[in-house]
Design an enzyme around this catalytic site. Sequence first.
Site, PDB file in Angstrom:
ATOM      1  N   SER A 124      32.552  48.294  41.336  1.00 42.65           N
ATOM      2  CA  SER A 124      32.901  46.952  40.234  1.00 42.65           C
ATOM      3  C   SER A 124      31.330  46.149  40.181  1.00 42.65           C
ATOM      4  CB  SER A 124      33.711  46.053  40.860  1.00 42.65           C
ATOM      5  OG  SER A 124      33.693  44.784  40.495  1.00 42.65           O
ATOM      6  N   TYR A 148      36.930  41.444  48.877  1.00 39.41           N
ATOM      7  CA  TYR A 148      37.021  42.591  48.087  1.00 39.41           C
ATOM      8  C   TYR A 148      35.787  43.105  47.568  1.00 39.41           C
ATOM      9  CZ  TYR A 148      37.827  44.653  43.588  1.00 39.41           C
ATOM     10  OH  TYR A 148      37.539  45.798  42.538  1.00 39.41           O
ATOM     11  N   LYS A 152      33.929  47.122  48.034  1.00 43.52           N
ATOM     12  CA  LYS A 152      32.940  47.923  47.188  1.00 43.52           C
ATOM     13  C   LYS A 152      31.842  48.318  47.607  1.00 43.52           C
ATOM     14  CE  LYS A 152      36.487  48.572  44.279  1.00 43.52           C
ATOM     15  NZ  LYS A 152      37.231  49.705  44.539  1.00 43.52           N
TER      16      LYS A 152
HETATM   17  P1  NAD Z   1      45.666  49.156  40.123  1.00 49.80           P
HETATM   18  O1  NAD Z   1      46.165  48.136  41.228  1.00 49.80           O
HETATM   19  O2  NAD Z   1      46.237  48.954  38.861  1.00 49.80           O
HETATM   20  O3  NAD Z   1      45.581  50.659  40.707  1.00 49.80           O
HETATM   21  C1  NAD Z   1      45.456  50.985  41.946  1.00 49.80           C
HETATM   22  C2  NAD Z   1      46.451  52.054  42.330  1.00 49.80           C
HETATM   23  O4  NAD Z   1      46.246  52.386  43.508  1.00 49.80           O
HETATM   24  C3  NAD Z   1      47.840  51.545  42.280  1.00 49.80           C
HETATM   25  O5  NAD Z   1      48.823  52.304  41.638  1.00 49.80           O
HETATM   26  C4  NAD Z   1      48.361  51.529  43.852  1.00 49.80           C
HETATM   27  O6  NAD Z   1      49.497  51.551  44.045  1.00 49.80           O
HETATM   28  C5  NAD Z   1      47.309  52.373  44.424  1.00 49.80           C
HETATM   29  N1  NAD Z   1      47.074  52.400  45.611  1.00 49.80           N
HETATM   30  C6  NAD Z   1      46.378  51.337  46.301  1.00 49.80           C
HETATM   31  N2  NAD Z   1      46.129  51.641  47.767  1.00 49.80           N
HETATM   32  C7  NAD Z   1      46.743  52.891  47.752  1.00 49.80           C
HETATM   33  C8  NAD Z   1      46.673  53.903  48.911  1.00 49.80           C
HETATM   34  N3  NAD Z   1      46.358  53.348  50.250  1.00 49.80           N
HETATM   35  N4  NAD Z   1      47.448  55.050  48.777  1.00 49.80           N
HETATM   36  C9  NAD Z   1      47.811  55.428  47.683  1.00 49.80           C
HETATM   37  N5  NAD Z   1      47.773  54.588  46.498  1.00 49.80           N
HETATM   38  C10 NAD Z   1      47.337  53.295  46.697  1.00 49.80           C
HETATM   39  O7  NAD Z   1      44.045  48.829  40.001  1.00 49.80           O
HETATM   40  P2  NAD Z   1      42.858  49.186  38.731  1.00 49.80           P
HETATM   41  O8  NAD Z   1      42.892  47.943  38.042  1.00 49.80           O
HETATM   42  O9  NAD Z   1      43.593  50.407  38.034  1.00 49.80           O
HETATM   43  O10 NAD Z   1      41.686  49.527  39.585  1.00 49.80           O
HETATM   44  C11 NAD Z   1      41.496  50.732  39.986  1.00 49.80           C
HETATM   45  C12 NAD Z   1      40.206  50.751  40.759  1.00 49.80           C
HETATM   46  O11 NAD Z   1      39.155  50.001  39.865  1.00 49.80           O
HETATM   47  C13 NAD Z   1      40.146  49.958  41.842  1.00 49.80           C
HETATM   48  O12 NAD Z   1      39.402  50.649  42.836  1.00 49.80           O
HETATM   49  C14 NAD Z   1      39.696  48.584  41.572  1.00 49.80           C
HETATM   50  O13 NAD Z   1      39.061  47.862  42.697  1.00 49.80           O
HETATM   51  C15 NAD Z   1      38.511  49.240  40.597  1.00 49.80           C
HETATM   52  N6  NAD Z   1      38.211  48.180  39.789  1.00 49.80           N
HETATM   53  C16 NAD Z   1      39.031  47.683  38.911  1.00 49.80           C
HETATM   54  C17 NAD Z   1      38.582  46.632  38.309  1.00 49.80           C
HETATM   55  C18 NAD Z   1      39.831  45.756  37.201  1.00 49.80           C
HETATM   56  O14 NAD Z   1      39.360  44.518  36.854  1.00 49.80           O
HETATM   57  N7  NAD Z   1      40.808  45.907  36.977  1.00 49.80           N
HETATM   58  C19 NAD Z   1      37.340  46.272  37.758  1.00 49.80           C
HETATM   59  C20 NAD Z   1      36.318  46.746  38.696  1.00 49.80           C
HETATM   60  C21 NAD Z   1      36.654  47.933  39.694  1.00 49.80           C
HETATM   61  C1  WQD Z   2      37.032  36.156  33.353  1.00 52.42           C
HETATM   62  C2  WQD Z   2      36.739  34.875  32.956  1.00 52.42           C
HETATM   63  C3  WQD Z   2      37.103  33.004  34.624  1.00 52.42           C
HETATM   64  C4  WQD Z   2      41.377  33.244  34.362  1.00 52.42           C
HETATM   65  C5  WQD Z   2      37.529  39.786  38.356  1.00 52.42           C
HETATM   66  C6  WQD Z   2      36.841  40.259  39.760  1.00 52.42           C
HETATM   67  C7  WQD Z   2      36.092  41.520  39.348  1.00 52.42           C
HETATM   68  C8  WQD Z   2      36.547  42.393  38.719  1.00 52.42           C
HETATM   69  C9  WQD Z   2      37.174  42.010  37.487  1.00 52.42           C
HETATM   70  C10 WQD Z   2      37.565  43.935  40.274  1.00 52.42           C
HETATM   71  C11 WQD Z   2      36.012  33.894  34.053  1.00 52.42           C
HETATM   72  C12 WQD Z   2      37.759  32.825  33.283  1.00 52.42           C
HETATM   73  C13 WQD Z   2      40.054  33.515  34.357  1.00 52.42           C
HETATM   74  C14 WQD Z   2      42.236  32.107  34.076  1.00 52.42           C
HETATM   75  C15 WQD Z   2      39.970  31.465  33.041  1.00 52.42           C
HETATM   76  N1  WQD Z   2      37.722  43.279  39.466  1.00 52.42           N
HETATM   77  N2  WQD Z   2      39.299  32.457  33.600  1.00 52.42           N
HETATM   78  N3  WQD Z   2      41.312  31.274  33.333  1.00 52.42           N
HETATM   79  O1  WQD Z   2      36.323  36.747  37.640  1.00 52.42           O
HETATM   80  O2  WQD Z   2      35.100  38.150  35.814  1.00 52.42           O
HETATM   81  O3  WQD Z   2      36.410  39.401  37.449  1.00 52.42           O
HETATM   82  O4  WQD Z   2      38.206  40.948  37.685  1.00 52.42           O
HETATM   83  O5  WQD Z   2      36.610  44.590  40.676  1.00 52.42           O
HETATM   84  O6  WQD Z   2      35.532  41.916  40.761  1.00 52.42           O
HETATM   85  O7  WQD Z   2      36.092  38.985  40.414  1.00 52.42           O
HETATM   86  O8  WQD Z   2      37.543  38.143  35.780  1.00 52.42           O
HETATM   87  O9  WQD Z   2      39.340  38.012  34.211  1.00 52.42           O
HETATM   88  O10 WQD Z   2      39.550  36.813  36.459  1.00 52.42           O
HETATM   89  O11 WQD Z   2      38.097  36.084  34.435  1.00 52.42           O
HETATM   90  O12 WQD Z   2      39.332  30.733  32.413  1.00 52.42           O
HETATM   91  O13 WQD Z   2      43.090  31.962  33.927  1.00 52.42           O
HETATM   92  O14 WQD Z   2      37.834  34.129  32.795  1.00 52.42           O
HETATM   93  O15 WQD Z   2      36.630  31.872  34.910  1.00 52.42           O
HETATM   94  O16 WQD Z   2      34.863  33.337  33.339  1.00 52.42           O
HETATM   95  P1  WQD Z   2      36.264  37.875  36.482  1.00 52.42           P
HETATM   96  P2  WQD Z   2      38.742  37.328  35.407  1.00 52.42           P
END
Ligand code: NAD
Ligand code: WQD
Length: 334
Positions: A124, A148, A152
Site C-alpha cells: 500500500s 495496519y 504492510k
Molecule cells: P477486502 O477486505 O475486500 O478483501 C480481503 C479478502 O481477504 C476478504 O475477502 C477477506 O474475507 C479475506 N481474508 C482476510 N483474512 C483472511 C485470512 N486469514 N484467510 C483467508 N481469507 C482472508 O480488501 P481489499 O480492499 O480487496 O484489499 C486486498 C488487499 O489489498 C489487502 O491486503 C489490503 O490490505 C490491500 N490494500 C487495499 C487497499 C484498499 O484501499 N482497498 C489499498 C492498499 C492495499
Molecule cells: C481519502 C481522503 C480523507 C472519508 C486509506 C488508508 C490506506 C489505504 C487506502 C489500504 C482523505 C478524506 C475520507 C470521509 C473525508 N488502504 N475523507 N471524509 O486515508 O487516503 O487511505 O485507504 O492500504 O492505507 O489509510 O483513504 O478514502 O479514507 O480518504 O473527507 O468520510 O478523503 O481525509 O483526504 P486514505 P480515504
Amino acid sequence: MRVLVTGGLGYIGSHTCCCLLDAGYEVVVVDNLVNSKIEVVDKIKTITGKDFTFYQEDVCDEKALDKIFEKEKVDAVIHFAAYKAVGESVSMPIKYYENNLGSTLKLCKVMKKHGCSKFVFSSSATVYGSPKTLPIREDFPLSTTNPYGSTKLMNEQILKDVVIANPEFSVVILRYFNPIGSHESGLIGEDPNGIPNNLMPYIVRVANKQLEILSVYGDDYDTEDGTGVRDYIHVVDLAKGHLKALEKANKDEGIFYYNLGTGTGYSVLNLVETFKRVNNVDVPYKIVGRRAGDIAACYADPTKAFEELGWKAEKGIEEMCRDSYNYILKQMEK
Ligand code: NAD
Ligand code: WQD
C-alpha cells in the site's frame, strides 16, 4: 498456469480473479469470508463464463494450506488476504499483526515446501508515510503511522529476507494508491459492513440516502482547495496490474517494487463534484476538522510500472465515479 489467489472474494481480489480467468489462467481461491460473501463465487463465474476452485479456509492455517498446495499444484500466489481498516488496527493491533503477518509467513513456508516460488503481494502507498515531495517514487523513504501500515511494511521486510535466503523466489510488491470503482457489470464491487471509513464508499451511501451527509475532513491543507488530495485508481486497472506482475515474476528472480496509481491527484471536493455531475445526484457535505493521521496529499509516480511491466492506468476519474455508483444501484435493485 495455475494461480492461488488469497482473499480472492474481496474487493480487489474478485476483480483480479475476473482478469485472470479472462486471460486464461487457472484460478484457485482461498478466502475465509471474514470480509466477503460466498455469492461472489457465482458472480465471478457469471462475469467470466469460467469455472474456478474455491476453498473456504484461513490462510493462517498451515495444514489447510499444505493440503491445498498438495492437491492443486499451484505455480504462483497472489496474496490479497488481510485486514485493512486503519482505525481498527490502532485499537486491535494484535489481530492485525496476527492475520496480516501470520498469513504471509505460513504461505511462504508452504510455498517453499511445495516448490512454488512466484509471489505477488498487496502492499500500500501507506508505507510511504508522510512523503516530503510528490509524486511518490518507489525509492522514497518508508515509514508508517499505524499498525495496519506497519503490517504492510513488515511484510515487505519478511519477503525481502525470504528472497535473500531463497534466490529462486520471485516476489513482486505492488503498492496500491486509492482503489475505487467496480466492474462494469455492477455485479462485484466494494460494499463495506457498517459505516464506511473510506471516502468513496461514504459518498456512495450519502448519494443513495443511506447516510445523511458527508464529513469532509479539513479544508485547511496546503492543497488547491484545502481538502486532502489522493491518487484514486479504478479497481479494474489495478486488477490488470496483477497480471503484469505475474509475468514479471515468471521472467525474473528477485524482489521488485511497483507503485500502482494513475499519477494524478484529486481533492475530496474534486471527487465529490465529479461524482455529482456524472451520476446526476446530490451529495450534501459539511467541512469538519482534520482526521487524525491523514496527510495533505499523496499521489504516485507510476513510471516504473510502465517501463518495467508495461502497465498503466487507463480509466479516468469519471468512469471511477460512475462505476462506484452503478454497483450500489445494482445492489439496491435486488
Ligand atoms: P477486502 O477486505 O475486500 O478483501 C480481503 C479478502 O481477504 C476478504 O475477502 C477477506 O474475507 C479475506 N481474508 C482476510 N483474512 C483472511 C485470512 N486469514 N484467510 C483467508 N481469507 C482472508 O480488501 P481489499 O480492499 O480487496 O484489499 C486486498 C488487499 O489489498 C489487502 O491486503 C489490503 O490490505 C490491500 N490494500 C487495499 C487497499 C484498499 O484501499 N482497498 C489499498 C492498499 C492495499
Ligand atoms: C481519502 C481522503 C480523507 C472519508 C486509506 C488508508 C490506506 C489505504 C487506502 C489500504 C482523505 C478524506 C475520507 C470521509 C473525508 N488502504 N475523507 N471524509 O486515508 O487516503 O487511505 O485507504 O492500504 O492505507 O489509510 O483513504 O478514502 O479514507 O480518504 O473527507 O468520510 O478523503 O481525509 O483526504 P486514505 P480515504
